[in-house]
Each structure stands twice: as structure tokens, then as C-alpha cells.
Design a protein around this motif. Structure first.
Motif, mmCIF file in Angstrom:
data_model
loop_
_atom_site.group_PDB
_atom_site.id
_atom_site.type_symbol
_atom_site.label_atom_id
_atom_site.label_comp_id
_atom_site.label_asym_id
_atom_site.label_seq_id
_atom_site.Cartn_x
_atom_site.Cartn_y
_atom_site.Cartn_z
ATOM 1 N N ARG A 123 0.780 -1.310 0.076
ATOM 2 C CA ARG A 123 -0.018 0.062 0.086
ATOM 3 C C ARG A 123 0.784 1.193 -0.073
ATOM 4 O O ARG A 123 1.048 1.869 0.915
ATOM 5 C CB ARG A 123 -0.842 -0.117 1.181
ATOM 6 N N GLU B 159 0.479 -0.788 -10.766
ATOM 7 C CA GLU B 159 0.443 0.072 -9.732
ATOM 8 C C GLU B 159 -1.115 0.515 -10.131
ATOM 9 O O GLU B 159 -1.431 1.022 -11.178
ATOM 10 C CB GLU B 159 1.459 1.222 -9.663
ATOM 11 N N LYS B 160 -1.954 0.253 -9.058
ATOM 12 C CA LYS B 160 -3.374 0.786 -9.141
ATOM 13 C C LYS B 160 -3.683 1.510 -7.908
ATOM 14 O O LYS B 160 -3.333 0.996 -6.493
ATOM 15 C CB LYS B 160 -4.213 -0.487 -9.307
ATOM 16 N N TYR B 161 -4.186 2.519 -8.049
ATOM 17 C CA TYR B 161 -4.425 3.367 -6.697
ATOM 18 C C TYR B 161 -3.521 3.615 -5.717
ATOM 19 O O TYR B 161 -3.788 3.399 -4.497
ATOM 20 C CB TYR B 161 -6.173 2.763 -6.207
ATOM 21 N N HIS B 162 -2.450 3.636 -6.106
ATOM 22 C CA HIS B 162 -1.265 3.788 -5.064
ATOM 23 C C HIS B 162 -0.707 2.631 -4.402
ATOM 24 O O HIS B 162 -0.345 2.840 -3.512
ATOM 25 C CB HIS B 162 -1.432 5.071 -4.296
ATOM 26 N N GLU B 163 -1.000 1.452 -5.192
ATOM 27 C CA GLU B 163 -0.763 0.210 -4.644
ATOM 28 C C GLU B 163 -0.082 -0.824 -5.530
ATOM 29 O O GLU B 163 -0.394 -0.489 -6.723
ATOM 30 C CB GLU B 163 -1.983 -0.302 -4.036
#
Length: 189
Positions: free
Chosen positions: A32, A84-88
Motif C-alpha cells: 500500500r 500500480e493501481k490506486y497507489h498500490e
């Protein structure tokens, strides 16, 4: 140009493999954010000497930072092994396939440690992570942009770490900057 899994595997270094192991740990749970990613890789590097040498952590605006780890995850993203999706950060099916074909760079004990570091940090808030690192690794605080703000809130963050059962009473008191008895008093109030 398409690359085969074998070509990709051949070009990965130990740091790349550590990143893939990290992202694969915990049923492929994402890491995360960049702060958690950098600090999880830092703990791996603190434990595995070859990773320490390849990562080259330095003091930075948010504590320990590795440009090599940042470049490594960027390279793994460009190869389609990480996304990387949604800062993850997530490992992809291709990343899992590459990891399963890669030479065993780490012992079972080291892979368990990587899993443990992810479990330890992955559900903490940014301030909880930063407090843990600022107090535990003070040599990496000199360039911090948020050290003062984080340490001003150290008691509530240490209480939260203790209540989440992430640290012992002694470590929580140390993080809070209090003797254990005083920490217990502040925790109860």
C-alpha cells in the motif's frame, strides 16, 4: 519486442526477485503505497546482505529510501510483472509466473522474513510506519521533511502500534519516548 519468461528471469537481479517475493507474499496482497514499499524493502535489505548492497538505502525526505528499489519496481512494471493501481503495487500473473521460474535466490527463512515484514507494515498508517522507522533507525532521519510532525504525535501512534499488537510494550514505550510505566498510564487514559 516480446520477451519470453526465460529471458526476463535471466535478467532479474536479487533486488528484483525480493520485490517480486514481497508482492507475492500474503496471498498477493498489494503493498500500500510508496512509503510502505520503501520501508518493507528496507527491512528486507536490513536482513539480507545482498539486497542491502544492491538497494543502497540513504536518508531521504521520508526516511530510508532506495533509488535502486524505485528503479527496480519501475522496471518490473515496464516488463508487466508489477502493476500500480490506486497507489498500490500488485504482482501480475506474469510476475507470479516469472517468480516461479526464477532461481532460488533466497532461503525459506528469508522468504518467511519477507512475508513477515509485509504483514508487519502493510496495514499501518503512514505516520505509524514513519514513527517506527524514525525511532528505530535514527541515522535515516537527517533529511526528513516530516520528522517533527510525526514525532509530535508519537504517543498516539505508539499506542496504536501496541493496540494492533505490532510491537511489544517495551518497543511501544521506546517509540513513544516514555518509560514503560508512563506509557501504560498514557495508554489507559
Amino acid at each position: 519486442m516480446d520477451f519470453s519468461i526465460e529471458d526476463i528471469v535471466e535478467d532479474l537481479n536479487d533486488l528484483d526477485l525480493a520485490i517480486l517475493h514481497l508482492l507475492h507474499a500474503g496471498n498477493n496482497d498489494p503493498v500500500r503505497g510508496k512509503v510502505a514499499f520503501q520501508k518493507e524493502v528496507f527491512l528486507i535489505a536490513d536482513y539480507i546482505e545482498t539486497i542491502r548492497e544492491q538497494a543502497g538505502f540513504i536518508p531521504h525526505t521520508l526516511g530510508p529510501f532506495s533509488e535502486s528499489a524505485e528503479n527496480g519496481v519501475r522496471n518490473l512494471k515496464s516488463l508487466g510483472l508489477v502493476e500500480e493501481k490506486y497507489h498500490e503495487y500488485h504482482i501480475t500473473p506474469n510476475g507470479i509466473a516469472v517468480l516461479s521460474k526464477a532461481r532460488s535466490a533466497f532461503t525459506d527463512e528469508q522468504i518467511e522474513a519477507i512475508q513477515g515484514y509485509k504483514e508487519f507494515l502493510n496495514d499501518l498508517s503512514r505516520d505509524e510506519i514513519l514513527l517506527f522507522f524514525y525511532v528505530s533507525y535514527p541515522d535515516f532521519t537527517e533529511k526528513s521533511a516530516v520528522y517533527e510532525r510525526v514525532t509530535r504525535k508519537r504517543i498516539p501512534a505508539a499506542i496504536s502500534l501496541y493496540n494492533k499488537e505490532k510491537v511489544s510494550l517495551e518497543k511501544a514505550a521506546f517509540l513513544a519516548g516514555l518509560p514503560a510505566e508512563k506509557f501504560l498510564d498514557s495508554e489507559c487514559s
